[in-house]
Design a protein around this motif. Structure first.
Motif, mmCIF file in Angstrom:
data_model
loop_
_atom_site.group_PDB
_atom_site.id
_atom_site.type_symbol
_atom_site.label_atom_id
_atom_site.label_comp_id
_atom_site.label_asym_id
_atom_site.label_seq_id
_atom_site.Cartn_x
_atom_site.Cartn_y
_atom_site.Cartn_z
ATOM 1 N N ARG A 133 -26.188 -42.934 27.916
ATOM 2 C CA ARG A 133 -26.288 -43.755 26.702
ATOM 3 C C ARG A 133 -26.060 -42.899 25.462
ATOM 4 O O ARG A 133 -25.369 -43.307 24.523
ATOM 5 N N GLN A 166 -30.709 -53.415 24.160
ATOM 6 C CA GLN A 166 -31.244 -52.695 25.310
ATOM 7 C C GLN A 166 -32.358 -53.506 25.952
ATOM 8 O O GLN A 166 -33.078 -54.214 25.254
ATOM 9 N N VAL A 207 -28.640 -51.265 31.823
ATOM 10 C CA VAL A 207 -27.897 -50.000 31.785
ATOM 11 C C VAL A 207 -28.195 -49.127 33.008
ATOM 12 O O VAL A 207 -27.314 -48.394 33.472
#
Lengths: 390, 519
Positions: free
Chosen positions: B13, B461, B471
């Motif tokens: 990320r 997120q 993710v």
């Protein structure tokens, strides 16, 4: 009725065509690798940089479009190769990042590192970029060390479907490390080196076509010999090795197996591709030949360029067509990628095929713009007089 | 059993965020400056006045420097989807890849072709062809942003797609829904218009520097006037697309909206905060006040109106979204995280059952597993989420970024109107503090752009694809140390190149347009 199978073949053709065009446009990288060796004065360097600098964006854009088209049409390749052969792709990308800024920044005051540094960036891009791209493409024939298991997605703690067999993540294509064998590495490097010398050969032909500079022109014939001969040697090594070696065949049930002479058989069983391959090779050699033996001939780059596109296109067609795995796994044959198991859905391929009908229009305006800027050969005077010289 | 390294997710990320943030330092100036230099060249072609040509060429030089480094960071971003998010690339590549390919064919080649004509064609092609090339370069850059923003919007609001258990991926079934998704359309205009704002501020700021130095006054005033007109239009349009963003976030990503406002407990008639200081000790499980200080906008129920068009509408907070139980707009009751997680795990199990049945050739079990999967698929991604807290984005980062962005957006409206009025009354050249304000507003425009992307990306997120793929299930199987190395390599390289770019731009600006050679 357009079938799913047709669309998969159509998109493999387009991706291969893009790879062919990219191989031709790598003449920019080839020229960059000769900036220091071919020139003797600053004016000569500047002339070389500027004639290349008017074309670098085409190569860069073709690379980006090649990546995008591969992603869109064969996402399992994108997922497996880029995520697996991490280091090779990162190195290639870094080379191209250096190139992207080098032209625009090098002659501008305040550029922090000085002109020579940016020219070294161009050299590095010319050397590493070509060798690594060639070696990476060679793995389409020699295989790579990866596993694919789509069922992994149901493992909540480790859901990644593609994994590389060793921690070398692609460096094993060029070095005998991890599960990479010396034989496969040499095979891959033979194409990497062939692409390097091809790019330099094409660059020399491009300079012959574009530059009007007595001193530089006097050196180009010798430069062409120095690069064309090793190109032909390494290309022959790679081609003979590939055609006489085993290839990765896939049967009707999707089972992959090693078949002797598979790529040679593909050529024989696809006469149109064989003709394209032979035509391409002859065109490359013709372009080199007329430039070597006829000092007044300046159009060799177009023959060799078109020949390069045709040759690379035909090589990639034998890697993907005729029931062949285009991205084979040397670790687990059944993980190998084919144009059938790696492609996007029929709907997506159809939608993108409609968009692909615009490609002739795009090519037309590229050709128009290219010729509009290149009505006569470039001199150092033109460069100095240009409002946006590098 | 092989386990996912959580630091790999964090580093992946970080690397993507680093690349995206650097990329967005360069792209907005390209988009904004592109329109302004094309307008200037249009004036040149229409009036024949050389000063417009000099102005256009000056801004083109700045454009070119910026464009090069934007291209460099852009190619890394494109390939990072594969190198660092390989699972994502397969899972949604059937949808996500297409815009990237179309971007290459339709936009990249347009930019690459016509930028050559724009830079090298002044003496080689006719005036009108050159002007066309300049506009097409700008159009190419804008179309490029359209396709990547369509792809990004799809990640925030996945439409036009269906999961295929046989291929274990999402497959597109409606291209037009993807392209014309309301989130995509709004995101495109909001992002491009924000770039126009930055371009306007940049031109006014640099022109003000010339006025402060009492150099190139005529050139500078032209820049101020064009920048002010373009800026007023852009900043007002930005306000409307900003409202659109709030509406879409409220409907598609309620957790993001709750975090943007630091709203832990939802309420009817929720106020929008003009200013707030978060309580750093606040935890979603406790009853502590989320704020040490808060000042609402003096319009009651403004947040409810922004999100739902109704000043009394209920805006769910972080805890409401986790606990569920409130009534959604369609009249259904919101599920709790625990329920969604349960159904997500069922969906994953159904997929496993489907694959087992397929391998065994058991048609009945296959159909049954597929039906179960279909029923629970909307919550598929929740099956990979460990605990409720993982659903909450970084509250301080999103909250402060959002409020900085909004405050700066408001500031720019006032700024452009003030500059416009002063410029057209021919007083701007005499007010030095205003010129200094304009110059120092340049970094503010960059901060606003970066803050906007932080809200958009950190705010969603833990999702790579909203509700479908978090993710931690989207990454590549590489070591965290590999990504650490490339992160620091990119950080060093991009920082050095940024320093070089700033150095070059500063020198070019100091040279001014008079250094441009007259043809």
């Amino acid at each position: 009725m357009i079938t799913y199978e047709f669309l998969q073949h159509y998109w493999w053709f387009l991706v291969s065509l893009l790879a062919g065009i990219l191989a031709f446009l790598l003449f920019v990288q080839g020229g960059q690798s000769m900036i220091f060796s071919l020139s003797k004065t600053e004016d000569e360097k500047r002339l070389l940089v500027n004639v290349l600098g008017r074309k670098w964006e085409y190569t860069f854009t073709t690379l980006a479009t090649f990546g995008g088209a591969f992603f869109a049409s064969f996402p399992l390749f994108y997922s497996t190769s880029f995520g697996g052969a991490y280091w090779v792709w990162i190195l290639i990308l870094l080379c191209f990042v250096l190139q992207a800024v080098a032209y625009e920044f090098q002659s501008k005051p305040g550029n922090l590192f000085g002109q020579r540094t940016y020219r070294v960036f161009l050299f590095v891009n010319g050397l590493l970029g070509t060798v690594l791209i060639g070696a990476a493409i060679s793995t389409f024939f020699t295989g790579s060390d990866f596993l694919v298991n789509k069922g992994n997605l149901t493992r909540e703690l480790m859901p990644v479907i593609s994994s590389w067999g060793s921690g070398w993540h692609g460096l094993d294509a060029a070095l005998p490390v991890g599960n990479g064998t010396l034989s496969a590495c040499l095979h891959n490097l033979s194409l990497g080196i062939a692409v390097f010398f091809l790019s330099r050969t094409l660059a020399t032909l491009y300079f012959i076509n574009r530059i009007s500079h007595a001193a530089l022109e006097s050196r180009l014939n010798r430069t062409l010999w120095i690069n064309a001969v090793p190109f032909v040697v390494f290309f022959l090594v790679f081609t003979v090795w590939t055609l006489l070696g085993s290839g990765y065949a896939v049967d009707g049930k999707g089972t992959v197996s090693l078949v002797p002479y598979k790529y040679f058989i593909n050529l024989v069983e696809m006469p149109a591709v064989l003709a394209l391959f032979l035509l391409g090779v002859v065109a490359v050699l013709y372009g080199i030949g007329i430039s070597l033996f006829c000092r007044a001939c300046r159009k060799g780059v177009w023959f060799s360029g078109a020949g390069t596109v045709a040759t690379v296109l035909s090589l990639l067609l034998i890697a993907g067509y005729n029931n062949t795995a285009f991205y084979p796994s040397s670790t687990d044959l059944q993980s190998s990628l084919t144009i059938f198991n790696a492609s996007s859905s029929r709907y997506t391929l159809t939608a993108m095929s409609w968009v692909s009908l615009l490609i002739p229009f795009v090519l037309a305006y590229i050709v128009h713009a290219w010729w509009s800027l290149e009505k006569k050969q470039a001199t150092i005077g033109d460069i100095i007089d240009d409002g946006h010289a590098y | 059993m092989e386990l996912l390294d959580t630091s790999l997710v964090d580093w992946s990320r970080a690397q993507f965020a680093l690349t995206a943030m650097y990329h967005w330092l360069f792209v907005p100036l390209t988009l904004g400056l592109g329109v302004i230099m094309a307008v200037m060249e249009t004036f040149y072609v229409r009036t024949g006045k050389e000063e417009w040509k000099r102005a256009a060429k000056f801004w083109m030089t700045i454009f070119g420097i910026n464009f090069a480094i934007g291209v460099a960071t852009g190619i890394i971003l494109e390939f990072e989807f594969g190198t660092n998010w390989s699972n994502y690339s397969w899972f949604v590549g059937d949808i996500f890849g297409a815009p990237l390919a179309i971007e290459g064919v339709l936009a990249f080649f347009m930019e690459a072709t016509f930028i050559s004509v724009m830079f090298f064609g002044w003496k080689r092609v006719g005036k009108k062809f050159h002007l066309t090339a300049t506009w097409l370069t700008t159009l190419g850059a804008t179309i490029s942003s359209l396709w990547i923003l369509v792809a990004n919007a799809w990640m925030q609001y996945p439409v036009g797609t269906e999961f295929n258990p046989a291929t274990v991926r999402n497959e597109m079934n409606d291209f037009w829904s993807v392209l014309f998704s309301p989130v995509a359309i709004n995101k495109f205009f909001h992002t491009v218009i924000s770039a126009w704002v930055l371009g306007s501020v940049f031109v006014i700021g640099v022109s003000s520097w010339f006025l402060l130095k009492k150099r190139q006054v005529d050139f500078a005033l032209k820049g101020v006037r064009i920048g002010a007109v373009f800026g007023v239009l852009s900043s007002i349009l930005l306000l409307t697309t900003g409202h659109g963003s709030a509406y879409h976030v409220a409907h598609r990503q309620p957790m993001k909206l709750a975090v943007m406002e630091g709203l832990y407990r939802g309420e009817n008639g929720a106020d929008l905060l003009a200013f707030g200081i978060l309580n750093p000790a606040k935890n979603c499980n406790d009853a502590a006040d989320p704020f040490l200080l808060k000042i609402p906008v003096p319009v009651p129920g403004f947040l409810s109106w922004l999100g739902y068009g109704d000043c009394n509408a209920f805006v769910p907070g972080v805890n409401d979204i986790i606990e569920g139980g409130y009534t959604l707009e369609d009249g259904t009751i919101a599920l709790s995280f625990a329920e969604k997680q349960q159904r997500g795990k069922q969906a994953i199990q159904s997929l496993a059952d489907y694959r087992t049945a397929a391998e065994a050739g058991d048609g009945a079990a296959l159909t049954e597993a597929e039906a179960r999967l279909k029923k629970d698929y909307a919550f598929f991604g929740y099956g990979y989420i460990d605990k409720a807290e993982d659903l909450i984005p970084n509250v301080p980062l999103v909250f402060y970024s959002f409020h900085v962005m909004v405050a700066l957006g408001m500031y720019f409206i006032v700024f452009f109107i003030a500059v416009g009025i002063l410029a057209y009354r021919r007083r701007f050249e005499n007010i030095r503090w205003m010129q200094k304000t304009a110059l120092w507003s340049i970094p503010l425009a960059y901060i606003a752009g970066q803050a906007g992307w932080i809200v958009a990306e950190v705010g969603r997120q833990p999702w790579a694809i909203q509700d479908v793929l978090p993710v931690n299930a989207a990454i590549s199987n590489i070591s965290a140390s590999s990504v650490q190395i490339t992160f620091f390599v990119f950080l060093t390289l991009f920082s050095l190149l940024l320093a070089a770019e700033v150095g070059i731009m500063t020198k070019q600006i100091r040279k001014g347009p008079e250094a441009e050679k007259m043809d």
